[in-house]
Scaffold this motif. Sequence first.
Motif, PDB file in Angstrom:
ATOM      1  N   MET A 138       0.985  -1.265   0.073  1.00 47.37           N
ATOM      2  CA  MET A 138      -0.140  -0.006  -0.096  1.00 47.37           C
ATOM      3  C   MET A 138       0.832   1.154   0.160  1.00 47.37           C
ATOM      4  SD  MET A 138      -3.140  -1.055   2.486  1.00 47.37           S
ATOM      5  CE  MET A 138      -2.133  -1.785   3.740  1.00 47.37           C
ATOM      6  N   ALA A 139       2.090   1.166   0.776  1.00 49.70           N
ATOM      7  CA  ALA A 139       2.961   2.259   0.796  1.00 49.70           C
ATOM      8  C   ALA A 139       3.765   2.574  -0.541  1.00 49.70           C
ATOM      9  CB  ALA A 139       3.790   2.308   1.986  1.00 49.70           C
ATOM     10  N   ALA A 140       3.853   1.901  -1.246  1.00 49.62           N
ATOM     11  CA  ALA A 140       4.640   1.766  -2.477  1.00 49.62           C
ATOM     12  C   ALA A 140       3.561   2.487  -3.514  1.00 49.62           C
ATOM     13  CB  ALA A 140       5.091   0.504  -3.119  1.00 49.62           C
ATOM     14  N   CYS A 141       2.606   2.017  -3.488  1.00 48.00           N
ATOM     15  CA  CYS A 141       1.514   2.412  -4.500  1.00 48.00           C
ATOM     16  C   CYS A 141       0.883   3.884  -4.249  1.00 48.00           C
ATOM     17  CB  CYS A 141      -0.035   1.450  -4.721  1.00 48.00           C
ATOM     18  SG  CYS A 141       0.524  -0.132  -5.359  1.00 48.00           S
ATOM     19  N   GLU A 142       0.660   4.142  -2.981  1.00 50.25           N
ATOM     20  CA  GLU A 142       0.368   5.525  -2.627  1.00 50.25           C
ATOM     21  C   GLU A 142       1.325   6.384  -2.821  1.00 50.25           C
ATOM     22  OE1 GLU A 142      -0.810   5.187   1.514  1.00 50.25           O
ATOM     23  OE2 GLU A 142      -2.706   3.882   1.056  1.00 50.25           O
ATOM     24  N   ALA A 143       2.550   6.109  -2.577  1.00 49.61           N
ATOM     25  CA  ALA A 143       3.656   7.130  -2.888  1.00 49.61           C
ATOM     26  C   ALA A 143       3.897   7.442  -4.357  1.00 49.61           C
ATOM     27  CB  ALA A 143       4.899   6.487  -2.195  1.00 49.61           C
TER      28      ALA A 143
ATOM     29  N   SER B 195       1.714   7.216  -6.689  1.00 49.76           N
ATOM     30  CA  SER B 195       0.356   7.798  -7.056  1.00 49.76           C
ATOM     31  C   SER B 195       0.640   9.275  -6.671  1.00 49.76           C
ATOM     32  CB  SER B 195      -0.901   7.122  -6.469  1.00 49.76           C
ATOM     33  OG  SER B 195      -0.953   5.807  -7.089  1.00 49.76           O
ATOM     34  N   ARG B 196       0.785   9.580  -5.527  1.00 50.42           N
ATOM     35  CA  ARG B 196       1.002  11.034  -5.007  1.00 50.42           C
ATOM     36  C   ARG B 196       2.116  11.720  -5.738  1.00 50.42           C
ATOM     37  NH1 ARG B 196       0.945   8.812   0.194  1.00 50.42           N
ATOM     38  NH2 ARG B 196       3.009   9.169   0.309  1.00 50.42           N
ATOM     39  N   ALA B 197       3.156  10.992  -6.128  1.00 49.60           N
ATOM     40  CA  ALA B 197       4.495  11.675  -7.216  1.00 49.60           C
ATOM     41  C   ALA B 197       3.811  11.640  -8.536  1.00 49.60           C
ATOM     42  CB  ALA B 197       5.619  10.924  -6.594  1.00 49.60           C
ATOM     43  N   GLY B 198       2.977  11.293  -8.827  1.00 50.74           N
ATOM     44  CA  GLY B 198       2.594  11.073 -10.451  1.00 50.74           C
ATOM     45  C   GLY B 198       3.388  10.326 -11.129  1.00 50.74           C
ATOM     46  N   ARG B 199       3.805   9.161 -10.468  1.00 50.71           N
ATOM     47  CA  ARG B 199       4.838   8.351 -11.189  1.00 50.71           C
ATOM     48  C   ARG B 199       4.027   6.980 -11.738  1.00 50.71           C
ATOM     49  NH1 ARG B 199      10.490   7.240 -11.668  1.00 50.71           N
ATOM     50  NH2 ARG B 199      10.702   5.676 -13.337  1.00 50.71           N
TER      51      ARG B 199
ATOM     52  N   THR C  67      17.720   5.803  -3.573  1.00 47.65           N
ATOM     53  CA  THR C  67      17.481   6.986  -2.849  1.00 47.65           C
ATOM     54  C   THR C  67      16.313   7.783  -2.943  1.00 47.65           C
ATOM     55  OG1 THR C  67      18.615   8.168  -4.524  1.00 47.65           O
ATOM     56  CG2 THR C  67      20.249   6.973  -2.842  1.00 47.65           C
ATOM     57  N   ALA C  68      16.077   8.382  -2.124  1.00 50.37           N
ATOM     58  CA  ALA C  68      14.723   9.275  -1.896  1.00 50.37           C
ATOM     59  C   ALA C  68      14.675  10.291  -3.279  1.00 50.37           C
ATOM     60  CB  ALA C  68      14.523   9.973  -0.791  1.00 50.37           C
ATOM     61  N   ASP C  69      15.876  10.540  -3.659  1.00 49.22           N
ATOM     62  CA  ASP C  69      15.932  11.793  -4.898  1.00 49.22           C
ATOM     63  C   ASP C  69      15.381  11.067  -6.134  1.00 49.22           C
ATOM     64  OD1 ASP C  69      18.078  10.401  -5.102  1.00 49.22           O
ATOM     65  OD2 ASP C  69      19.561  11.854  -5.619  1.00 49.22           O
ATOM     66  N   THR C  70      15.432   9.749  -6.299  1.00 47.41           N
ATOM     67  CA  THR C  70      14.994   9.079  -7.439  1.00 47.41           C
ATOM     68  C   THR C  70      13.649   8.414  -7.417  1.00 47.41           C
ATOM     69  OG1 THR C  70      17.435   8.396  -7.721  1.00 47.41           O
ATOM     70  CG2 THR C  70      15.808   7.106  -8.843  1.00 47.41           C
TER      71      THR C  70
ATOM     72  N   LEU D 241      10.051   9.050  -1.078  1.00 50.18           N
ATOM     73  CA  LEU D 241      10.047   8.688   0.141  1.00 50.18           C
ATOM     74  C   LEU D 241       9.107   7.678   0.770  1.00 50.18           C
ATOM     75  CD1 LEU D 241      12.445   8.690   2.671  1.00 50.18           C
ATOM     76  CD2 LEU D 241      10.948  10.721   3.436  1.00 50.18           C
ATOM     77  N   LEU D 242       9.438   6.775   1.221  1.00 48.77           N
ATOM     78  CA  LEU D 242       8.398   5.722   1.585  1.00 48.77           C
ATOM     79  C   LEU D 242       8.356   5.907   3.360  1.00 48.77           C
ATOM     80  CD1 LEU D 242       9.245   2.409  -0.194  1.00 48.77           C
ATOM     81  CD2 LEU D 242       7.251   3.964  -0.537  1.00 48.77           C
ATOM     82  N   PRO D 243       7.162   5.494   4.037  1.00 46.71           N
ATOM     83  CA  PRO D 243       6.983   5.838   5.555  1.00 46.71           C
ATOM     84  C   PRO D 243       7.874   4.465   6.249  1.00 46.71           C
ATOM     85  CG  PRO D 243       5.207   4.511   4.482  1.00 46.71           C
ATOM     86  CD  PRO D 243       5.951   5.087   3.440  1.00 46.71           C
ATOM     87  N   SER D 244       7.998   4.800   7.402  1.00 49.63           N
ATOM     88  CA  SER D 244       8.366   3.490   8.466  1.00 49.63           C
ATOM     89  C   SER D 244       7.128   3.061   8.888  1.00 49.63           C
ATOM     90  CB  SER D 244       9.225   4.219   9.455  1.00 49.63           C
ATOM     91  OG  SER D 244       8.481   4.942  10.287  1.00 49.63           O
TER      92      SER D 244
END
Length: 287
Positions: free
Chosen positions: A197-202, A204-208, A248-251, A254-257
């Motif tokens: 869920m975290a991967a898909c949400e992140a 989607s939010r980033a438009g990737r 890295t987060a610049d690529t 960022l995912l949650p913990s």
Amino acid sequence: MSVYLEIDLLRSFVAIAQAGSFSRAARRVARTQSALSQQMKRLEQVVDQPLFQRTGRGVVVTNSGERLLGHAQRILRAHDEAIADMSGGGLSGTLRFGCPDDYAAAFLPPLLRDFAVMHPQAQVEVICEPTPRLQAQLARHALDLALISVPAGVDESHVIRREPLVWIGSPGLDTLLADREAPLPLALSDPDTLDHMAACEALSRAGRAYRLAYASSNLAGLTALARSGQAIAVMTQTAVPADLRIVTADTLPLLPSVGITVKFDRARPNHLSMAFAEHIRHTLAAA
């Protein structure tokens, strides 16, 4: 006048500190709240320091309590190891323990090895499943306790440690990441797991854009696909194999913990379950 730290007081102190409230700790140690309060008054008199501060949701340890907590855990561990050694056995019985694959890879070898030293007559049966499946088994009493993941803000008073989720892939994954127009191929666990869920949400939010190239609850399968260079996987940072690369987060976003905690199948666990849970808390907090 000599000052002594009584084992019984320290055990109750640790239970309250971990539970975050006198009422929850009372259920754990099978004592009344008033009995625990009296014990903590005695302990505070011994150390001549306040150990707890009350909050709207329970109690938290003071700075002095934080210092004592580390000592208390080491004292109790040494005490229990000595009793087990001198009695020739320690606790006995069979424990049904559930654990997600990534935590098993990262934590299970020392957990089982050290617990066997303290309690050689105890047997631990291990079931590796994602957290949702472990919770279902706990509800059916098919497990005695499980190490599970919880999102931020859930059951915070019982979280032993937090683990960041990270994107991983083969060292040569740059070609997958370079084309931002093509959907990113993902290798993820079951759809109801936090990492999925975290991967898909992140993304989607980033438009990737992304596509699910592989889905499995099996960690070996996910890491195999990541090694092949055909997909990006997600797992807790502590479980990442040395031959895989963390993106890295610049690529990628960022995912949650996630929080790691122990959950029992019943409100009043048996002594063996309590002992293993305490061993887990000590080992993971120190790792």
